[in-house]
Design a protein around this motif. Structure first.
Motif, PDB file in Angstrom:
ATOM      1  N   LEU A   1       0.958  -1.302  -0.325  1.00 25.30           N
ATOM      2  CA  LEU A   1      -0.058   0.024  -0.206  1.00 25.30           C
ATOM      3  C   LEU A   1       0.994   1.418  -0.016  1.00 25.30           C
ATOM      4  O   LEU A   1       1.917   1.107   0.987  1.00 25.30           O
ATOM      5  N   PRO A   2       0.324   2.036  -0.948  1.00 25.91           N
ATOM      6  CA  PRO A   2       1.744   3.192  -0.673  1.00 25.91           C
ATOM      7  C   PRO A   2       0.863   4.202   0.319  1.00 25.91           C
ATOM      8  O   PRO A   2       0.412   4.293   0.726  1.00 25.91           O
ATOM      9  N   ARG A   3       2.103   5.215  -0.224  1.00 25.16           N
ATOM     10  CA  ARG A   3       1.757   6.118   1.728  1.00 25.16           C
ATOM     11  C   ARG A   3       0.545   6.891   0.894  1.00 25.16           C
ATOM     12  O   ARG A   3       0.124   7.523   1.654  1.00 25.16           O
ATOM     13  N   ARG A   4       0.790   7.125  -0.291  1.00 20.95           N
ATOM     14  CA  ARG A   4       0.136   8.239  -0.083  1.00 20.95           C
ATOM     15  C   ARG A   4      -1.329   8.105  -0.354  1.00 20.95           C
ATOM     16  O   ARG A   4      -1.840   8.653  -0.956  1.00 20.95           O
ATOM     17  N   LEU A   5      -1.141   7.066  -0.393  1.00 20.86           N
ATOM     18  CA  LEU A   5      -2.574   6.752  -0.426  1.00 20.86           C
ATOM     19  C   LEU A   5      -3.366   6.608   0.906  1.00 20.86           C
ATOM     20  O   LEU A   5      -4.155   6.115   1.625  1.00 20.86           O
ATOM     21  N   LEU A   6      -2.455   6.023   2.271  1.00 21.28           N
ATOM     22  CA  LEU A   6      -2.966   6.425   3.612  1.00 21.28           C
ATOM     23  C   LEU A   6      -4.264   7.615   4.031  1.00 21.28           C
ATOM     24  O   LEU A   6      -4.434   6.994   4.904  1.00 21.28           O
ATOM     25  N   PRO A   7      -3.714   8.966   3.661  1.00 23.63           N
ATOM     26  CA  PRO A   7      -4.735   9.608   3.629  1.00 23.63           C
ATOM     27  C   PRO A   7      -5.877   9.086   3.985  1.00 23.63           C
ATOM     28  O   PRO A   7      -7.274   9.854   4.330  1.00 23.63           O
ATOM     29  N   PRO A   8      -6.504   8.994   2.135  1.00 24.99           N
ATOM     30  CA  PRO A   8      -7.607   8.201   2.021  1.00 24.99           C
ATOM     31  C   PRO A   8      -8.422   6.700   3.146  1.00 24.99           C
ATOM     32  O   PRO A   8      -9.393   6.563   3.234  1.00 24.99           O
ATOM     33  N   LEU A   9      -7.562   6.016   3.353  1.00 21.55           N
ATOM     34  CA  LEU A   9      -7.315   4.938   3.665  1.00 21.55           C
ATOM     35  C   LEU A   9      -7.832   5.381   5.360  1.00 21.55           C
ATOM     36  O   LEU A   9      -8.545   4.693   6.109  1.00 21.55           O
ATOM     37  N   ALA A  10      -7.067   6.193   5.851  1.00 18.80           N
ATOM     38  CA  ALA A  10      -7.428   6.846   6.922  1.00 18.80           C
ATOM     39  C   ALA A  10      -9.054   7.644   7.071  1.00 18.80           C
ATOM     40  O   ALA A  10      -9.825   7.035   8.191  1.00 18.80           O
ATOM     41  N   GLY A  11      -9.609   8.003   5.904  1.00 16.28           N
ATOM     42  CA  GLY A  11     -10.872   8.195   6.163  1.00 16.28           C
ATOM     43  C   GLY A  11     -11.595   7.285   6.160  1.00 16.28           C
ATOM     44  O   GLY A  11     -12.710   6.526   6.702  1.00 16.28           O
ATOM     45  N   LEU A  12     -11.369   6.230   5.254  1.00 21.12           N
ATOM     46  CA  LEU A  12     -12.074   4.894   5.159  1.00 21.12           C
ATOM     47  C   LEU A  12     -12.202   4.689   6.171  1.00 21.12           C
ATOM     48  O   LEU A  12     -13.038   3.699   6.997  1.00 21.12           O
ATOM     49  N   ALA A  13     -11.315   4.038   7.470  1.00 24.12           N
ATOM     50  CA  ALA A  13     -11.035   3.411   8.373  1.00 24.12           C
ATOM     51  C   ALA A  13     -12.260   3.975   9.574  1.00 24.12           C
ATOM     52  O   ALA A  13     -12.676   3.195   9.953  1.00 24.12           O
ATOM     53  N   ALA A  14     -12.527   5.450   9.435  1.00 23.47           N
ATOM     54  CA  ALA A  14     -13.609   5.396  10.253  1.00 23.47           C
ATOM     55  C   ALA A  14     -15.153   5.015   9.953  1.00 23.47           C
ATOM     56  O   ALA A  14     -16.317   5.596  10.736  1.00 23.47           O
ATOM     57  N   LYS A  15     -15.351   5.000   8.524  1.00 30.92           N
ATOM     58  CA  LYS A  15     -16.423   4.080   8.207  1.00 30.92           C
ATOM     59  C   LYS A  15     -16.399   2.797   8.646  1.00 30.92           C
ATOM     60  O   LYS A  15     -17.692   2.268   8.636  1.00 30.92           O
ATOM     61  N   ILE A  16     -15.143   2.116   8.273  1.00 34.04           N
ATOM     62  CA  ILE A  16     -15.416   0.588   8.914  1.00 34.04           C
ATOM     63  C   ILE A  16     -15.803   0.518  10.207  1.00 34.04           C
ATOM     64  O   ILE A  16     -16.425  -0.384  10.411  1.00 34.04           O
ATOM     65  N   GLU A  17     -15.059   1.899  10.762  1.00 31.80           N
ATOM     66  CA  GLU A  17     -15.654   1.318  12.441  1.00 31.80           C
ATOM     67  C   GLU A  17     -16.803   1.414  12.619  1.00 31.80           C
ATOM     68  O   GLU A  17     -17.465   0.591  13.744  1.00 31.80           O
TER      69      GLU A  17
END
Length: 436
Positions: free
Chosen positions: A367-383
């Protein structure tokens, strides 16, 4: 010491200005030394006010008659707290995204260090403007020592936060690389119209691979293969466990089939790719050819784009789940990553530095570092979303073939949607468990 001014003994100072004159009563009260028990009492009051000055900055200056400076300090803190409360309530997802940006984490570390220095300076200055004159040397030493201890105590919270920020930055820079996306992933993403393989797409597939404990010189052995399918709009997630002993594996390089004996299991694809990186065939320079070949094989097998993988060893998985290595998870059928969100936030924070070290030593991903910001937003939805675990049930109806057509139908189920046994794909009994 004897006070020789009767007016001062009565509380007035010179009869002309009083407590309302220029400089205020508290400042005028320091015009003459104070003797007896009054000096230690005034020192204790000054220390108490200095101690609460980080919570109520400016209160010492107001008491000393420095109204403008005290009002400015109190007003600045009130504005900062109000803004923080509004932002934290409305832009929580933004905070999560910023928490995975190394540059912003570096700013956070620097800001915390500056804040620690300002708080210590505020305590020292607050005591200085209120400390009475005429103290005996022993009392002056006691006051200075107490102020030093208060300064040391007040810098602990911001410096602790700075340490968390530094650890988080080190974790992100170590685990996540900004390497180019493999050409096969680009080709797969191009079919969905997105060169990054995620933003703008409704579904994100990530291959989760766990490894069994092994001696230091033994080759890695795959213990579990799970396809995590996430609905990027709702956060709904399906964890599809693929048995490692599946046979008749259609090993795939990304451009074409790879020679692979039909009797060898799916788990052996990883070792095959590690031993023969040339099987990828497209000249891609990837950090882990075994994981890359396994990822492409699974994508071809289920007919889904799988642009990324995450590897974790068994010991690291146990640490992350808060259980000993090899122990069962809290919910049968739910992998540890679905149970992590049930942990108490304070307990996770206390263990964060240890967990970060476990992640650095045990997790590997493309997973590239540049995708971490949208991944963090997605993690909030998964929670807050539904997480479902699916795994084929062993039995005669399931022959253990990787080319079983029902596997494709099962992988195509919408993420997060449970699959009742009555509606299971024909010929493939499955076990479905809600991980919520």
């Amino acid at each position: 010491m004897v006070v020789d001014d009767p007016a001062a003994a009565r509380g007035g100072f010179d009869g002309s200005g009083g407590s309302d004159g220029p400089g205020g009563g508290a400042r005028a009260g320091r015009a003459r030394p104070i003797g007896g028990a009054a000096a230690p009492l005034r020192m204790a009051q000054a220390l108490l006010i200095a101690a609460v000055s980080p919570v109520l900055p400016g209160i010492a200056h107001l008491r000393a008659g420095r109204v403008r400076l005290g009002g400015a300090l109190l007003g600045t803190q009130a504005a900062a707290l109000t803004a923080a409360a509004l932002v934290s309530g409305r832009y929580r997802a933004l905070f999560l995204e910023l928490s995975v940006r190394p540059s912003w984490l570096l700013v956070l570390v620097a800001a915390c260090v500056v804040l620690a220095g300002l708080w210590a300076l505020l305590i020292a200055h607050s005591y200085a403007v209120l400390a009475p004159e005429g103290l005996a040397p022993l009392w002056r030493l006691a006051g200075g020592t107490t102020v030093s201890v208060l300064c040391l105590l007040v810098i602990v919270p911001p410096l602790s936060l700075a340490q968390y920020g530094y650890v988080q930055r080190d974790l992100i820079r170590t685990v996540f690389k900004d390497a180019p996306v493999a050409s096969a992933a680009v080709q797969a993403a191009a079919r969905t119209g997105d060169a990054d393989g995620w933003p703008g797409t409704a579904r994100l597939n990530v291959l989760l691979v766990s490894f069994a404990p092994r001696p230091p010189r033994e080759p890695a052995r795959v213990a579990g293969i799970t396809l995590a399918a996430v609905d990027t709009r709702t956060g709904g997630t399906t964890l599809l466990t693929l048995p490692g002993d599946l046979r008749h594996v259609p090993a795939w390089s990304g451009a074409g089939p790879v020679p692979f004996p039909p009797g060898r299991p799916l788990a052996a694809v990883y070792r095959e790719g590690t031993a023969h990186p040339e099987l990828l065939g497209d000249g891609a320079r990837v950090p882990d050819p075994g994981a890359e070949l396994l990822k492409r094989t699974v994508a071809h097998m289920i007919g889904q784009d799988v642009p990324y993988y995450v590897k974790v060893d068994a010991r690291g998985a146990g640490e992350l789940a808060g259980t000993p290595s090899g122990a069962a998870t809290a919910k049968k059928g739910c992998p540890f990553w679905a149970n992590i969100r049930e942990a108490e936030p304070l307990a996770m924070l206390k263990r964060y530095q240890r967990l970060a070290r476990v992640l650095i030593n045990s997790v590997n991903t493309d997973l590239p570092r540049r995708l971490l910001p949208p991944l963090a937003g997605l993690a909030a939805k998964i929670e807050k979303a539904e997480i479902t675990s699916l795994r084929p049930a062993a039995g005669r109806a399931f022959a253990g073939r990787a080319d079983h057509p029902a596997l494709r139908a099962l992988a195509a189920v919408a993420p997060g949607r449970p699959v009742p046994a009555a509606r299971a794909p024909a010929g493939l009994p499955i076990l479905s468990v809600s991980c919520n």
